[in-house]
Design a protein around this motif. Structure first.
Motif, PDB file in Angstrom:
ATOM      1  N   ALA A  21     -12.066   9.814   2.432  1.00  0.00           N
ATOM      2  CA  ALA A  21     -11.434   8.599   1.908  1.00  0.00           C
ATOM      3  C   ALA A  21     -12.333   7.909   0.890  1.00  0.00           C
ATOM      4  O   ALA A  21     -11.875   7.513  -0.183  1.00  0.00           O
ATOM      5  CB  ALA A  21     -11.106   7.642   3.054  1.00  0.00           C
TER       6      ALA A  21
ATOM      7  N   SER B 263      -4.234   5.457   3.867  1.00  0.00           N
ATOM      8  CA  SER B 263      -3.424   4.449   3.180  1.00  0.00           C
ATOM      9  C   SER B 263      -4.318   3.760   2.171  1.00  0.00           C
ATOM     10  O   SER B 263      -5.538   3.704   2.334  1.00  0.00           O
ATOM     11  CB  SER B 263      -2.828   3.444   4.171  1.00  0.00           C
ATOM     12  OG  SER B 263      -3.846   2.773   4.877  1.00  0.00           O
ATOM     13  N   SER B 264      -3.694   3.244   1.107  1.00  0.00           N
ATOM     14  CA  SER B 264      -4.509   2.708   0.018  1.00  0.00           C
ATOM     15  C   SER B 264      -3.734   1.706  -0.813  1.00  0.00           C
ATOM     16  O   SER B 264      -2.508   1.797  -0.942  1.00  0.00           O
ATOM     17  CB  SER B 264      -4.960   3.865  -0.883  1.00  0.00           C
ATOM     18  OG  SER B 264      -5.746   3.383  -1.953  1.00  0.00           O
TER      19      SER B 264
ATOM     20  N   ARG C  13       0.837  -1.189   0.000  1.00  0.00           N
ATOM     21  CA  ARG C  13       0.000   0.000   0.000  1.00  0.00           C
ATOM     22  C   ARG C  13       0.877   1.245   0.000  1.00  0.00           C
ATOM     23  O   ARG C  13       2.070   1.177   0.317  1.00  0.00           O
ATOM     24  CB  ARG C  13      -0.920   0.034   1.239  1.00  0.00           C
ATOM     25  CG  ARG C  13      -1.984  -1.051   1.200  1.00  0.00           C
ATOM     26  CD  ARG C  13      -2.738  -1.160   2.522  1.00  0.00           C
ATOM     27  NE  ARG C  13      -3.707  -0.100   2.762  1.00  0.00           N
ATOM     28  CZ  ARG C  13      -4.927  -0.048   2.248  1.00  0.00           C
ATOM     29  NH1 ARG C  13      -5.337  -0.998   1.411  1.00  0.00           N
ATOM     30  NH2 ARG C  13      -5.752   0.925   2.544  1.00  0.00           N
TER      31      ARG C  13
ATOM     32  N   PRO D 221      -9.081   3.417  -0.302  1.00  0.00           N
ATOM     33  CA  PRO D 221      -8.289   4.049   0.753  1.00  0.00           C
ATOM     34  C   PRO D 221      -9.026   4.038   2.088  1.00  0.00           C
ATOM     35  O   PRO D 221     -10.260   4.063   2.139  1.00  0.00           O
ATOM     36  CB  PRO D 221      -8.106   5.478   0.244  1.00  0.00           C
ATOM     37  CG  PRO D 221      -9.266   5.710  -0.666  1.00  0.00           C
ATOM     38  CD  PRO D 221      -9.575   4.381  -1.291  1.00  0.00           C
TER      39      PRO D 221
ATOM     40  N   LEU E 149      -5.824   5.201  -6.614  1.00  0.00           N
ATOM     41  CA  LEU E 149      -6.026   4.678  -5.267  1.00  0.00           C
ATOM     42  C   LEU E 149      -7.156   3.655  -5.292  1.00  0.00           C
ATOM     43  O   LEU E 149      -8.146   3.829  -6.007  1.00  0.00           O
ATOM     44  CB  LEU E 149      -6.361   5.805  -4.300  1.00  0.00           C
ATOM     45  CG  LEU E 149      -5.293   6.876  -4.095  1.00  0.00           C
ATOM     46  CD1 LEU E 149      -5.763   7.903  -3.059  1.00  0.00           C
ATOM     47  CD2 LEU E 149      -3.961   6.281  -3.677  1.00  0.00           C
TER      48      LEU E 149
END
Length: 197
Positions: A154, A111-112, A86, A128, A125
């Motif tokens: 997100a 984070s993704s 990630r 995420p 992405l």
């Protein structure tokens, strides 16, 4: 064949193989010279810095959430998490609303995973998640709404967000079209496997 013709035949074969080897080296050098920067034998690797530069050009940006909160994200910082395959992005968040007297500020970290989108030639992405959303001076009673803004950012704003876009010439190696395949996050960058379309 006489003994005197054997060395001549052997010499011709050596010259032929030497010539063939020289041609093979010349072809290999030409193919490598035709590769866009970053291509290796099995794919394309772009550095954290390249991703950082590409992402920075798209910031700052703003969005209104829940009809009351104007969110601005700026100064994105990219880091890599190869253990989880990630990437992580941290940005400065500013939340403004008529519900409070001064803007709320603090970091947003997500984070993704990553996926390739062929129509836009971009790495995007993929699902995420918010790792951190710490705003200062949140007025009492609106904490849950502020937390939901992080999830909305997100899910709505960053999901499928393009973090790197290939130029058309980057998807050809020696004139042959290639297409990104498996994406692997490495300690120094992101490797995109090349495959024939």
């Amino acid at each position: 064949m006489t003994d005197s013709t054997k060395p001549a035949a052997r010499s011709n074969r050596v010259r032929w193989w030497a010539g063939a080897a020289a041609v093979a080296v010349a072809i290999a050098v030409t193919l490598v010279a035709c590769m866009p920067t970053g291509w290796t034998g099995d794919g394309y690797t772009f550095s954290r810095g390249q991703m950082q530069d590409a992402l920075a050009r798209k910031f700052p940006f703003q969005r209104r959430f829940l009809g009351f909160f104007d969110v601005t994200l700026s100064n994105p910082q990219v880091s890599l998490d190869p253990a989880r395959n990630r990437i992580a992005i941290q940005a400065d968040a500013v939340v403004q609303s008529g519900l409070f007297r001064q803007p709320l500020t603090g970091p947003l970290a997500v984070s993704s995973g990553l996926h390739y989108d062929a129509p836009t030639r971009s790495i995007r992405l993929d699902q995420p998640t918010v790792d951190r959303f710490d705003l200062q001076n949140v007025p009492g009673g609106i904490g849950p709404q502020i937390s939901s803004i992080g999830s909305l950012i997100a899910g709505q704003l960053l999901n499928d967000y393009a973090v790197y876009t290939f130029k058309p010439e980057q998807l050809k190696v020696a004139g042959i079209a290639v297409e990104p395949g498996t994406i692997t996050v490495l300690p120094e960058g992101v490797h995109v496997q090349a495959k024939r379309p």
